[in-house]
Design a protein around this motif. Structure first.
Motif, PDB file in Angstrom:
ATOM      1  N   ALA A  60       0.834  -1.191   0.000  1.00 36.57           N
ATOM      2  CA  ALA A  60       0.000   0.000   0.000  1.00 36.57           C
ATOM      3  C   ALA A  60       0.871   1.244   0.000  1.00 36.57           C
ATOM      4  N   VAL A  61       0.350   2.292  -0.620  1.00 31.32           N
ATOM      5  CA  VAL A  61       0.929   3.621  -0.487  1.00 31.32           C
ATOM      6  C   VAL A  61      -0.182   4.573  -0.063  1.00 31.32           C
ATOM      7  N   ASP A  62       0.172   5.574   0.694  1.00 29.08           N
ATOM      8  CA  ASP A  62      -0.771   6.617   1.097  1.00 29.08           C
ATOM      9  C   ASP A  62      -0.333   7.903   0.400  1.00 29.08           C
ATOM     10  N   ARG A  63      -0.662   7.982  -0.888  1.00 28.55           N
ATOM     11  CA  ARG A  63      -0.261   9.131  -1.701  1.00 28.55           C
ATOM     12  C   ARG A  63      -1.466   9.667  -2.444  1.00 28.55           C
ATOM     13  N   ASP A  64      -1.516  10.979  -2.577  1.00 19.48           N
ATOM     14  CA  ASP A  64      -2.590  11.622  -3.317  1.00 19.48           C
ATOM     15  C   ASP A  64      -2.178  11.824  -4.770  1.00 19.48           C
ATOM     16  N   ALA A  65      -3.127  11.653  -5.671  1.00 22.45           N
ATOM     17  CA  ALA A  65      -2.902  11.950  -7.075  1.00 22.45           C
ATOM     18  C   ALA A  65      -2.952  13.451  -7.308  1.00 22.45           C
ATOM     19  N   ASP A  66      -2.345  13.879  -8.399  1.00 25.82           N
ATOM     20  CA  ASP A  66      -2.364  15.308  -8.749  1.00 25.82           C
ATOM     21  C   ASP A  66      -3.631  15.591  -9.553  1.00 25.82           C
ATOM     22  N   ASN A  67      -4.759  15.591  -8.855  1.00 24.92           N
ATOM     23  CA  ASN A  67      -6.034  15.831  -9.523  1.00 24.92           C
ATOM     24  C   ASN A  67      -6.149  17.246 -10.073  1.00 24.92           C
ATOM     25  N   GLU A  68      -5.501  18.197  -9.432  1.00 27.02           N
ATOM     26  CA  GLU A  68      -5.570  19.575  -9.914  1.00 27.02           C
ATOM     27  C   GLU A  68      -4.909  19.716 -11.280  1.00 27.02           C
ATOM     28  N   ALA A  69      -3.788  19.006 -11.496  1.00 31.68           N
ATOM     29  CA  ALA A  69      -3.137  19.058 -12.802  1.00 31.68           C
ATOM     30  C   ALA A  69      -4.045  18.479 -13.880  1.00 31.68           C
ATOM     31  N   PRO A  83     -12.122  14.846 -17.037  1.00 31.83           N
ATOM     32  CA  PRO A  83     -11.392  14.418 -15.840  1.00 31.83           C
ATOM     33  C   PRO A  83     -12.200  13.511 -14.918  1.00 31.83           C
ATOM     34  N   PHE A  84     -11.557  12.460 -14.427  1.00 34.05           N
ATOM     35  CA  PHE A  84     -12.060  11.657 -13.315  1.00 34.05           C
ATOM     36  C   PHE A  84     -11.174  11.926 -12.107  1.00 34.05           C
ATOM     37  N   PHE A  85     -11.800  11.976 -10.934  1.00 34.12           N
ATOM     38  CA  PHE A  85     -11.071  12.242  -9.684  1.00 34.12           C
ATOM     39  C   PHE A  85     -10.469  10.944  -9.171  1.00 34.12           C
ATOM     40  N   PHE A  86      -9.168  10.927  -8.945  1.00 31.41           N
ATOM     41  CA  PHE A  86      -8.447   9.757  -8.435  1.00 31.41           C
ATOM     42  C   PHE A  86      -8.389   9.888  -6.910  1.00 31.41           C
ATOM     43  N   ALA A  87      -9.286   9.167  -6.227  1.00 30.09           N
ATOM     44  CA  ALA A  87      -9.419   9.337  -4.781  1.00 30.09           C
ATOM     45  C   ALA A  87      -8.409   8.483  -4.018  1.00 30.09           C
ATOM     46  N   ASN A  88      -7.992   8.991  -2.885  1.00 32.56           N
ATOM     47  CA  ASN A  88      -7.159   8.250  -1.941  1.00 32.56           C
ATOM     48  C   ASN A  88      -8.049   7.808  -0.780  1.00 32.56           C
ATOM     49  N   PRO A  89      -8.379   6.513  -0.682  1.00 29.78           N
ATOM     50  CA  PRO A  89      -9.302   6.082   0.382  1.00 29.78           C
ATOM     51  C   PRO A  89      -8.766   6.309   1.785  1.00 29.78           C
ATOM     52  N   HIS A  90      -7.452   6.512   1.917  1.00 32.85           N
ATOM     53  CA  HIS A  90      -6.895   6.824   3.238  1.00 32.85           C
ATOM     54  C   HIS A  90      -7.365   8.187   3.744  1.00 32.85           C
ATOM     55  N   ARG A  91      -7.958   8.986   2.868  1.00 29.13           N
ATOM     56  CA  ARG A  91      -8.509  10.280   3.269  1.00 29.13           C
ATOM     57  C   ARG A  91      -9.954  10.150   3.758  1.00 29.13           C
ATOM     58  N   GLY A  92     -10.504   8.963   3.711  1.00 28.13           N
ATOM     59  CA  GLY A  92     -11.859   8.742   4.207  1.00 28.13           C
ATOM     60  C   GLY A  92     -12.938   9.461   3.412  1.00 28.13           C
TER      61      GLY A  92
END
Length: 256
Positions: A60-69, A83-92
């Motif tokens: 596992a990695v806890d990293r956010d995608a660059d959705n703003e880019a 655009p589709f939003f690439f969510a990080n489930p670790h952010r709940g």
């Protein structure tokens, strides 16, 4: 349907690589392949070597995608990039809830973030997608909690949400995955990486209304996926649905 409409192509799944000029490179490749539009998600959350290992061994990695880019690139593409939003489930779900309405759908990557599909955090993300009217794209792997059967359970819990089983299921010959999703009409099948025989099976078993052409650019050149479909000799109706109409509906569009 006009001959022009039959020829249009809407790539259901491409990545925007990190770094300057990525959107221009993607658009040039699209032009060279005759692709009109593409659903785009952030790339580079994890490097391909680590992802390959995690797919097989877990991790596992806890990293956010660059959705703003991604959002910025799509805003300047004249509607060609969606655009589709690439969510990080670790952010709940907090990241998606805050920014998701600016996007056309949701991307999940359980094998990247290491969160099983049955985890409540994925249920929270699916609930937000339902609220936003978003489709949800994800890929499964052959590990407990991350398989196609787990996707089926998640989809059954959220019958108002359209899910997409990406990359032709698990591996390149997932006929079993096609059969698992068949009873759940809200799960579509995106075909990048799969054998042409698997694509034909998906068309026959699910119907062309549930099959999407995606490319997985830049890991896969779009020309490879298009060649696969040319070899299948689809009818005009099949091609229009798979290459254009189904992805248009997934992104919430009514006409274009």
């Amino acid at each position: 349907m006009t001959s022009t409409e039959r020829r249009r192509i809407f790539d259901a799944h491409a990545h925007l690589a990190p770094g300057e000029g990525a959107a221009d490179r993607l658009l040039r490749v699209m032009d060279s392949c005759g692709i009109d539009r593409a659903v785009v998600v952030a790339g580079g959350v994890v490097d391909p070597d680590l992802l390959s290992r995690q797919i097989i061994e877990g991790g596992a990695v806890d990293r956010d995608a660059d959705n703003e880019a991604v959002r910025g690139a799509c805003d300047t593409s004249g509607g060609r990039l969606v655009p589709f939003f690439f969510a990080n489930p670790h952010r709940g779900g907090a990241d998606y809830r805050a920014e998701g309405r600016r996007f056309a759908g949701l991307k999940l990557a359980p094998s990247v973030h290491g969160v099983p599909l049955g985890d409540p955090r994925h249920a929270e993300l699916a609930a937000i997608a339902q609220e936003f009217g978003h489709g949800v794209y994800l890929h499964c792997v052959a590990r407990p909690g991350f398989g196609v059967a787990d996707l089926v359970e998640l989809a059954r819990a959220f019958p108002a949400v359209t899910f997409v089983l990406g990359h032709a299921g698990v591996g390149d010959m997932d006929l079993y995955g096609i059969d698992l999703i068949k009873p759940v009409p809200t799960i579509l099948f995106e075909t990048s990486g799969g054998y042409s025989a698997v694509v034909r099976a998906a068309l026959d078993r699910l119907g062309p209304e549930r099959v999407l052409l995606g490319t997985e650019y830049p890991l896969q050149h779009p020309g490879v996926e298009l060649a696969k479909y040319r070899a299948l000799n689809l009818t005009d109706r099949e091609w229009h649905l798979v290459a254009w109409e189904n992805t248009r509906r997934l992104t919430g569009e009514t006409s274009r």
